[in-house]
Design a protein around this motif. Structure first.
Motif, PDB file in Angstrom:
ATOM      1  N   SER B  21       0.608  -1.285   0.265  1.00  0.00           N
ATOM      2  CA  SER B  21      -0.034  -0.439   0.067  1.00  0.00           C
ATOM      3  C   SER B  21       0.597   1.392   0.323  1.00  0.00           C
ATOM      4  O   SER B  21       0.697   2.196  -0.834  1.00  0.00           O
ATOM      5  N   LEU B  22       2.244   0.945   0.703  1.00  0.00           N
ATOM      6  CA  LEU B  22       3.102   2.022   0.995  1.00  0.00           C
ATOM      7  C   LEU B  22       3.471   2.776  -0.603  1.00  0.00           C
ATOM      8  O   LEU B  22       3.522   3.485  -0.970  1.00  0.00           O
ATOM      9  N   ARG B  23       3.868   1.167  -1.368  1.00  0.00           N
ATOM     10  CA  ARG B  23       4.223   1.688  -2.708  1.00  0.00           C
ATOM     11  C   ARG B  23       3.255   1.908  -4.034  1.00  0.00           C
ATOM     12  O   ARG B  23       3.386   2.848  -5.004  1.00  0.00           O
ATOM     13  N   ASN B  24       1.909   1.616  -3.517  1.00  0.00           N
ATOM     14  CA  ASN B  24       0.833   2.181  -4.063  1.00  0.00           C
ATOM     15  C   ASN B  24       0.717   3.717  -3.918  1.00  0.00           C
ATOM     16  O   ASN B  24       0.554   4.304  -4.914  1.00  0.00           O
ATOM     17  N   ALA B  25       0.615   4.007  -3.065  1.00  0.00           N
ATOM     18  CA  ALA B  25       0.848   5.480  -2.574  1.00  0.00           C
ATOM     19  C   ALA B  25       1.699   6.131  -2.778  1.00  0.00           C
ATOM     20  O   ALA B  25       1.781   7.085  -4.180  1.00  0.00           O
TER      21      ALA B  25
END
Lengths: 109, 784
Positions: B21-25
Motif C-alpha cells: 500500500s505504501l508503494r501504491n501511494a
C-alpha cells in the motif's frame, strides 16, 4: 402457436418481481403511449415547430431509456451491478433526468 | 514443505501488504508529479513561435476566431448569438451566430472574463494566443485517463507523454494557432474517455458526463460527426462479436438521446442533428441495440426450445418489416441530390468526389491526401509502434481495447484521405504506442527482475506485483512459470513452485508470462529508451523549425547569418486601415478575407468561410478577365480597392499567380466563358513570352506585374524562374495606390467611371462591338 399461452404462464410466474420493478413496466408503457400520441399528432397536423416536436419526442424516448437503465441497475438478478447501491443508481437517474429536462426545456422554444 | 514456508511467509505477507500500500501511494504521488510535468511539457513545447517571433495570431482562420472573440468580449453573449456580420461577403453578409462553432470563442471569452475579474490584466489577444497550449496540456491528461481505462496507469502515462509532443498535434495547436482543433482534440479524447469509463463501470453518472462532453465537442468542431459515427460502429462491433452487455446499453442509449438533443441546441447544427445522413448511423444502431436488448431479455425468460420458436417467428416477421423500412429509408435518402451527405463528408468517403464536383473543397491545401513522408514527419516513431499496440490490445480483448482498435483503424483511413485529419490520427497513435511501449517495458523489466540472481527476493511480493502489472482483468490471477529453460536456476525454480502452490488456483484464464534472456532484455530496454530519445529530438525539432511559423510574418536568413523579416502583410493591412474610409470594400482572393476584416477592418467580398461558391466564382472570373470586364464586375459590387499578393520579388511561393489556376477553375465552374485551356500553352501554365494572350491580358497578370520591370530591369520572376512575358504596359482602369516594402502585397484602386466617352458615340460603338463579339465567341459573356 401453442407457445403463446405458455409464454403467458411464464410471465405470470415471472411477474412477482419486487414491487418497484413491476412498476417500471407500466411506467415504460405509459411513455410509449405518450410517444405514439406525439407522432400521430405530428403526422396529422404537420411538424411546423419542428424543435418542439423534436424535443417532445426525444423527451419521451429519453426518459424511457433512462428508466430502462435504472431498471437494469436496480434489478437484483443482474450480476454485473451487484456492487452498485440502488440509491446510487437512483441518484444517477435523477441527475441524468435533470440534465435531459433542462435541455428539453431549452429546446422547446 | 508448505508449512514452514507458510509460517515464514505469514509475517512477510502482512509486511508485504503494508509495503504494497505504501508503494501504491508512492506510485500515485509519482504519477501525479509526472502528469504535472507532462502538462508543463505540452505547454512549453508550443511556445517556440512566441519566443522566435512574437505573441501574434497565425495563419488565416485564427484571425476570424480572434475577431469573433473580440466581438464577444466587447458586446456580451446575447449580441454574439444574434450577430449578423455585414463586413464580410459583401453584399450578402454572414450570420455569425448561426454559422460558427462557438466552443472555441466561448471558451476563450470565458477564460478572459474570469481572468479579468480576478484583476489579472490579460488582453483578449494574449488569451487567444495561449488557449491552444493550455488545452493541449488538458488533452494529454485526458489521454492519460483514457489509456488508464484501457490498459493501466503505466500505459496512460506513456500515452500522455507521447501526445504532449506529437508533431501532428503541435502543428495545429502552437501558441498563436487559435483554431477549433485546439480545444476540439481535448474534447474528443475526453468524450472517448468518458464513454470507455461508462462502458467499464456501467454508471449513469458517467453517461451523463459523456453526453455533456459530447455537447462540448459539438460546440467546438465539425469533426464531431466522427464521434457520433465511431461510437455506433463500436456498439455494433460489440454486439456482433457477442460482447453485448447491459453496460453497453447504458453507455450508448442515453448518449444518443441526450447527445442528439444537445447537438440540436447548437445553432450551427440545429436540425441537421436529425436530418442529415451523418447522424443516421447512430439512430440505426439505437434501434438495433433495443432489438438486441429485447432479444436477450426474452432469452432470459424463456427456455431454450421455446426461445427458438419465438426467434423464428419474430425473425420472419421482423425481416419483412425491416426490409420495408430500409427500402423506404433508401428511397427518401436517394431522392435528395447528394443523398443526404454534405460535400465534405462525401469527400471523406469517396476521395475523388471533390475534385470532380466541388473544386473549392479540392483546392484547399489541407484537404489533399498526405504523402508518405508526412506520416513520418507527423507521428514519427509512433508509426511503427502502432501495430505493436494493436497486437497488445488483443491480449486480452476487452470492450475498451476493441474500441481503441476501431478508433485507430478508422482514423488511419481518414488521415489517408485528408492531410488535415492526421490530427485525428495523432491521439489514437499515441494511445496505442503508449500501450505498446508500456507492455514492452513490462515484459523486459520483468525478465530482468526475475533473472537477476538473488534479487528475485520475496516471492510473494514479486508475484503480487505480477498480479498488479496485468491490470486489464483484475479477477484473473496469473500463474508464473518459467517457460524458457535457458537459465534453470535451481533457487528460482523452487521459489516459483512455492508461488504456484500458495496462489489460489481458480483463475479463469491462465497466463504464461514469458521471460526473456537477461542480456537481451537489458539491451532492449536501452534501445527502447533510445527510441524515445529520437522521438523527443524529432518532436522538438519539428516544433521549433517546421510548425512554429506564423504565416503572417516570414523570415529568411541572409548571407551573413542575419535574420531578415518580411512583415509585408501587416504593413498592407495597416495601410488599408489608415488610408481608406471605413466603408470601403476590398476585393481579394478568399484566402485573405479573414485577415483583412480582422486586421484592416475593411469590408471584403469573400473570405475563408467559402460558403458561397458563386460569389467566389465571381471574384475568380474578375481576376481572370481583361481589365475592362474586371472593372465592370468589381464596380457592380461597389468595390473600391483590389488586393493582390505577389511573391516574385522575394520568392514567396504562395502568391496569387500560383493560385491563379484555381481562380480560373472555380470561376469557370460557374461562368462558362472562362475556360482553363485558354490560359495554358500546350497544357503548361506559363507567364513568360510563350504565355497565351488571354493570360497576358487578364487582370491578375496585370496587377501582379505592373511596373515589375522596374525592380531589376529584366522582369525576372523569382518564383516562376522566368522572365515575364509582357513587361511594359499601362493600367487603364486601375491605379496603383500601395505596394509593400518587398512587393509582396499590392493594392490597387478602381478608377472612377469616365464622365464622357471620347471618340464615337456610345450607342454605335457598343452595337458594333456586340455584333463583332457575337461572331467571335461561342458563349455570350454575361458581363457585357
Amino acid at each position: 402457436i401453442s407457445f403463446i399461452p405458455y409464454l403467458f404462464k411464464r410471465f405470470q410466474n415471472f411477474l412477482p418481481f419486487p414491487g418497484r420493478i413491476e412498476r417500471f413496466t407500466f411506467y415504460l408503457l405509459d411513455y410509449n403511449l405518450c410517444f405514439d400520441k406525439q407522432v400521430v399528432y405530428m403526422a396529422v397536423v404537420g411538424s411546423f415547430p419542428f424543435n418542439s416536436f423534436l424535443s417532445g419526442v426525444l423527451s419521451c424516448i429519453g426518459t424511457a431509456v433512462l428508466a430502462v437503465c435504472l431498471r437494469i441497475q436496480v434489478n437484483k438478478d443482474n450480476k454485473e451491478f451487484k456492487d452498485v447501491a440502488p440509491e446510487r443508481a437512483f441518484a444517477d437517474f435523477i441527475l441524468c433526468n435533470l440534465v435531459l429536462h433542462l435541455v428539453i426545456m431549452n429546446f422547446l422554444g | 514443505m508448505a508449512s514452514p514456508e507458510s509460517a515464514v511467509n505469514g509475517p512477510t505477507m502482512t509486511a508485504g501488504a503494508a509495503s504494497k500500500s505504501l508503494r501504491n501511494a508512492f506510485g500515485g504521488v509519482i504519477a501525479f508529479i509526472i502528469l504535472v510535468l507532462i502538462g508543463v511539457l505540452a505547454f512549453s513545447i508550443r511556445l517556440f513561435s512566441v519566443i522566435k517571433y512574437e505573441s501574434v495570431i497565425h495563419e488565416f482562420d485564427p484571425y476570424f476566431n480572434y475577431r469573433v472573440t473580440q466581438f464577444l468580449s466587447k458586446n456580451g453573449i446575447y449580441d454574439f448569438w444574434n450577430w449578423f456580420d455585414d463586413r464580410t461577403w459583401y453584399p450578402l453578409g454572414r450570420v455569425i451566430g448561426g454559422t460558427v462553432y462557438p466552443g472555441l470563442t466561448l471558451t476563450a471569452g470565458t477564460i478572459w472574463k474570469v481572468v479579468n475579474s480576478l484583476n489579472i490584466p490579460l488582453s483578449v489577444e494574449t488569451v487567444c494566443v495561449f488557449t491552444a497550449p493550455i488545452f493541449s496540456a488538458f488533452a494529454s491528461w485526458a489521454a492519460y485517463l483514457l489509456t488508464k481505462e484501457v490498459k493501466g496507469p503505466g500505459a496512460g502515462l506513456t500515452a500522455a507523454a507521447l501526445l504532449a509532443m506529437v508533431p501532428s498535434y503541435i502543428s495545429r495547436s502552437v501558441a498563436g494557432s487559435y483554431d477549433n482543433e485546439a480545444v476540439a482534440i481535448f474534447a474528443l479524447v475526453f468524450t472517448f474517455y468518458l464513454y470507455i469509463k461508462t462502458l467499464n463501470t456501467g454508471s449513469l453518472f458517467y453517461a451523463t458526463l459523456n453526453a455533456l462532453a459530447y455537447f462540448y465537442m459539438v460546440c467546438s468542431w465539425g469533426g464531431y460527426t466522427f464521434i457520433i459515427n465511431l461510437i455506433p460502429m463500436h456498439v455494433l462491433l460489440c454486439i456482433v462479436t457477442g460482447r453485448y452487455s447491459s453496460r453497453l446499453y447504458i453507455a450508448y442509449a442515453p448518449l444518443v438521446v441526450l447527445g442528439t438533443l444537445l447537438a440540436s441546441l447548437v445553432p450551427v447544427v440545429g436540425f441537421n442533428a436529425v436530418l442529415t445522413s451523418e447522424h443516421f448511423a447512430s439512430f440505426l444502431v439505437f434501434i438495433i441495440i433495443h432489438v438486441v436488448a429485447l432479444a436477450y431479455y426474452i432469452k432470459g425468460i424463456l427456455s431454450p426450445k421455446m426461445f427458438k420458436v419465438a426467434v423464428t417467428l419474430v425473425v420472419s416477421v421482423g425481416l419483412a418489416v425491416c426490409c420495408a423500412v430500409i427500402a423506404i429509408l433508401i428511397a427518401v435518402v436517394a431522392s435528395s441530390p447528394t443523398k443526404g451527405w454534405s460535400g465534405r463528408s462525401l469527400t471523406l468517403l469517396d476521395p475523388t468526389y471533390a475534385s470532380k464536383y466541388i473544386p473549392i473543397i479540392a483546392s484547399v491545401s489541407e484537404h489533399q491526401p498526405p504523402t508518405w513522408p508526412s506520416y513520418f514527419m507527423d507521428i514519427n516513431v509512433l508509426a511503427f509502434l502502432v501495430p505493436a499496440g494493436i497486437i497488445a490490445c488483443f491480449m486480452p480483448l476487452t470492450d475498451s481495447s476493441s474500441f481503441v482498435i476501431l478508433y485507430i483503424v478508422t482514423s488511419v483511413y481518414f488521415s489517408g484521405v485528408m492531410v488535415r485529419l492526421m490530427l485525428v490520427l495523432a491521439p489514437a497513435a499515441c494511445i496505442l504506442s503508449g500501450i505498446a511501449l508500456s507492455e514492452a517495458f513490462n515484459v523486459l523489466t520483468r525478465s530482468i527482475k526475475f533473472q537477476l540472481p538473488g534479487i528475485a527476493g520475496n516471492p510473494s511480493i514479486a508475484s503480487e506485483e505480477n498480479g498488479s502489472s496485468t491490470v486489464v482483468a483484475p479477477n484473473d490471477i496469473p500463474k508464473t512459470e518459467e517457460a524458457a529453460k535457458e537459465k534453470p536456476a535451481k533457487k528460482n525454480r523452487k521459489k516459483e513452485k512455492e508461488n504456484v502452490e500458495k496462489k489460489p488456483t481458480p483463475s479463469k484464464t491462465e497466463k504464461r508470462l514469458l521471460v526473456l534472456p537477461l542480456e537481451a532484455s537489458v539491451i532492449a530496454v536501452l534501445l527502447l529508451v533510445l527510441l524515445g530519445a529520437f522521438y523527443v529530438v524529432h518532436c522538438v525539432w519539428a516544433a521549433a523549425e517546421a510548425y512554429s511559423a506564423p504565416s503572417i510574418v516570414l523570415t529568411s536568413h541572409s548571407n551573413d547569418g542575419g535574420l531578415h523579416v518580411f512583415d509585408d502583410f501587416r504593413e498592407a493591412y495597416s495601410w488599408l486601415s489608415h488610408n481608406t474610409d471605413v466603408d470601403d470594400k476590398v476585393a481579394s482572393w478568399w484566402d485573405y478575407g479573414y485577415q483583412t476584416t480582422a486586421m484592416a477592418n475593411r469590408t471584403v467580398l469573400v473570405d475563408n468561410n467559402t460558403w458561397n461558391n458563386t460569389h467566389i466564382a465571381t471574384v475568380g472570373t474578375a481576376m481572370s478577365s481583361p481589365e475592362k470586364q474586371a472593372w465592370e464586375i468589381f464596380h457592380s459590387l461597389d468595390v473600391k480597392y483590389v488586393l493582390v499578393v505577389f511573391g516574385g520579388v522575394v520568392g514567396y511561393p504562395s502568391d496569387d499567380i500560383n493560385k491563379f489556376l484555381w481562380m480560373v477553375r472555380i470561376g469557370g465552374g460557374v461562368f462558362p466563358h472562362i475556360k482553363e485551356p485558354d490560359y495554358l500553352r500546350d497544357g503548361q501554365y506559363r507567364i513568360d513570352a510563350q504565355a497565351t494572350p488571354t493570360m497576358l491580358n487578364c487582370l491578375m497578370y496585370k496587377l501582379s506585374y505592373f511596373r515589375f520591370v522596374e525592380t531589376d530591369g529584366k522582369g525576372f520572376d523569382r518564383v516562376r524562374r522566368t522572365e515575364i512575358g509582357k513587361k511594359h504596359f499601362k493600367l487603364t482602369h486601375f491605379e496603383e495606390v500601395f505596394t509593400t516594402h518587398h512587393w509582396m502585397v499590392r493594392i490597387y484602386k478602381l478608377k472612377p467611371q469616365r464622365n464622357r466617352i471620347r471618340g464615337k458615340t456610345k450607342k454605335s460603338k457598343s452595337s458594333r462591338s456586340v455584333s463583332s463579339k457575337r461572331d467571335v465567341r461561342g458563349k455570350r459573356n454575361p458581363w457585357h
